[in-house]
Motif scaffolding. Structure first.
Motif, short mmCIF file in Angstrom:
data_model
loop_
_atom_site.label_atom_id
_atom_site.label_comp_id
_atom_site.label_asym_id
_atom_site.label_seq_id
_atom_site.Cartn_x
_atom_site.Cartn_y
_atom_site.Cartn_z
N ASN A 17 0.75 -1.13 0.05
CA ASN A 17 0.11 0.10 -0.06
C ASN A 17 0.97 1.23 -0.01
N GLY A 18 1.95 1.18 0.66
CA GLY A 18 2.85 2.37 0.48
C GLY A 18 3.34 2.80 -0.96
N VAL A 20 1.58 2.21 -3.58
CA VAL A 20 0.22 2.36 -4.41
C VAL A 20 0.03 3.93 -3.90
N ARG A 21 0.00 4.06 -2.55
CA ARG A 21 -0.33 5.36 -2.12
C ARG A 21 0.69 6.57 -2.24
N GLN A 22 2.01 6.18 -2.77
CA GLN A 22 2.94 7.05 -2.72
C GLN A 22 2.50 8.33 -3.62
N SER A 23 2.52 9.54 -2.99
CA SER A 23 2.07 10.70 -3.75
C SER A 23 3.19 11.42 -4.62
N SER A 27 2.31 7.48 -12.17
CA SER A 27 1.91 6.25 -12.64
C SER A 27 2.99 5.40 -13.44
N LYS A 30 5.65 4.00 -10.81
CA LYS A 30 4.87 2.86 -10.08
C LYS A 30 4.73 1.49 -10.90
N ASP A 146 -1.87 -1.69 7.75
CA ASP A 146 -2.54 -0.46 7.94
C ASP A 146 -1.67 0.72 8.20
N GLU A 148 1.45 3.50 6.82
CA GLU A 148 1.71 4.03 5.43
C GLU A 148 3.23 4.66 5.79
N LYS A 151 4.72 8.20 7.78
CA LYS A 151 4.33 8.33 9.38
C LYS A 151 4.86 7.98 10.35
#
Length: 376
Positions: A17-18, A20-23, A27, A30, A146, A148, A151
């Protein structure tokens, strides 16, 4: 939005998830990470540009994705000299961000801090269906679902007796008494006088949360609830001396030993004692400002009218403000009246002629000598 996802039974790539959600990653970056991760081990030994060419990422599109991977820590490059005076570029590619030190350790063939090397055992082949035993984890590992990347806050502490041994990640029992220091010496005095139960002091509560969140920065510094509560008193002293929670976390996570940390609780106890900053010096209270000078005494105004008092703003003042202004108005009105009553001066032509005539007369007397006598 309605979504219907059917999990693939085989031939899929597990992505954290880290990632996929890496801002900070686009694309293309990734997709490049997922593509390389899903390749068999024999097909990964190519330059990243060749993998990108297989995905039709060329030119500026590939350079942008590569720049994002380098900035985020997924890709590390280093130029090395080879025999014959030539150069080569060694790339370390991971599906999890690595620091420069971790990438250097991987290039040297030793495990990075908190990560294992890629397994050299049998890996799945490129045939379909896949043949072979499953391989070890990829370099970098994955965060729990759960959590990311980036954080630092920790989850609320659980009950003290609810399986702290499982939180250690290795199933090792807790150290009952002393704490092993970073150099192996017993440090039982580190826990003397410290609270085993939650404290009402705000510094202790903040210090405990910081200690529990260290596992997000360095996996070697994973602490159980009881261990964090035991060290919270030492860490709270840092906060009382003016150190912020972010600076405390940075001081505990930076500069770890190259050979690794043997016991997280002992290492942190040793570092908390040895690197404890000095107590802030007591700043003397500023001296109170001197009292303002007393106001000037009242004096009688020398102006016209009824007698009245005023406070002079300068020592030589003899009249108050209204009387002084009236005197100034009278003075300038009189000066203007005298200027209007004076006769107007003659025009400049007459003044010039008078000056010229006076000069001619004086010149004639000087040349002719005594009056009444003619020149020979």
């Amino acid at each position: 939005m309605l979504s219907h996802v059917i999990p693939a039974p085989r031939g899929y790539t597990k992505v954290s998830n880290g990632l996929v959600r890496q801002s900070r990653l686009g694309s293309d970056a990734k997709i490049l990470v997922m593509y390389v991760q899903g390749l068999p081990e024999g097909d990964r030994d190519k330059a990243l540009s060749e993998h990108a060419r297989d995905l039709h990422f060329t030119g500026r599109r590939y350079q942008k994705a590569k720049t994002e991977l380098l900035a985020s820590g997924y890709l590390h490059e280093k130029r090395e000299t080879v025999a014959g005076g030539r150069w080569r570029t060694v790339q370390v590619f991971s599906n999890f961000p690595l620091t420069d030190d971790q990438a250097a350790r991987l290039r040297a063939g030793v495990p990075a801090d908190g990560y294992e090397l890629v397994s050299t055992g049998p890996v799945p082949t490129a045939h379909f269906p896949t043949v072979g035993a499953p391989s070890g984890p990829m370099v970098g590992g994955l965060l729990p679902a759960d959590e990311e990347l980036g954080k630092n806050e920790s989850h609320p502490p659980t009950e003290a007796g609810s399986g702290d041994g499982e939180q250690d990640g290795q199933g090792e029992p807790e150290e009952p008494e002393g704490l092993a220091g970073a150099d192996g010496e017993a440090s039982g005095e580190a826990s003397e006088g410290l609270l085993e139960e939650p404290s009402d002091e705000p510094e202790v509560a903040v210090a405990e949360r910081v200690l529990l969140s260290l596992r997000h920065e360095q996996r070697q510094l994973h602490l159980g609830v009881r261990e964090a509560r035991t060290l919270a008193g030492l860490a709270a002293e840092w906060l009382r001396r003016g150190v912020t929670a972010a600076d405390l976390r940075r001081a505990l996570c930076s500069g770890l030993p190259v050979e690794g940390v043997r016991t997280a609780v002992g290492f942190l106890a040793h570092r908390l004692r040895e690197k404890l900053p000095a107590a802030p010096e007591a700043v003397p209270a500023p001296e109170p400002p001197p009292p303002p000078p007393p106001p000037p005494a009242l004096i009688a105004c020398a102006g016209p009218g009824e007698e009245h008092m005023f406070r002079p703003h300068v020592p030589w003042a003899t009249t108050c403000g209204p009387c002084h202004r009236e005197e100034q108005r009278a003075f300038w009105a009189d000066a203007l009246a005298r200027a209007d009553a004076a006769p107007e001066p003659p025009p400049w032509r007459e003044r010039f002629a008078a000056v010229a005539e006076g000069g001619a007369v004086s010149g004639a007397g000087a040349e002719g000598g005594a009056p009444g006598r003619s020149a020979p």
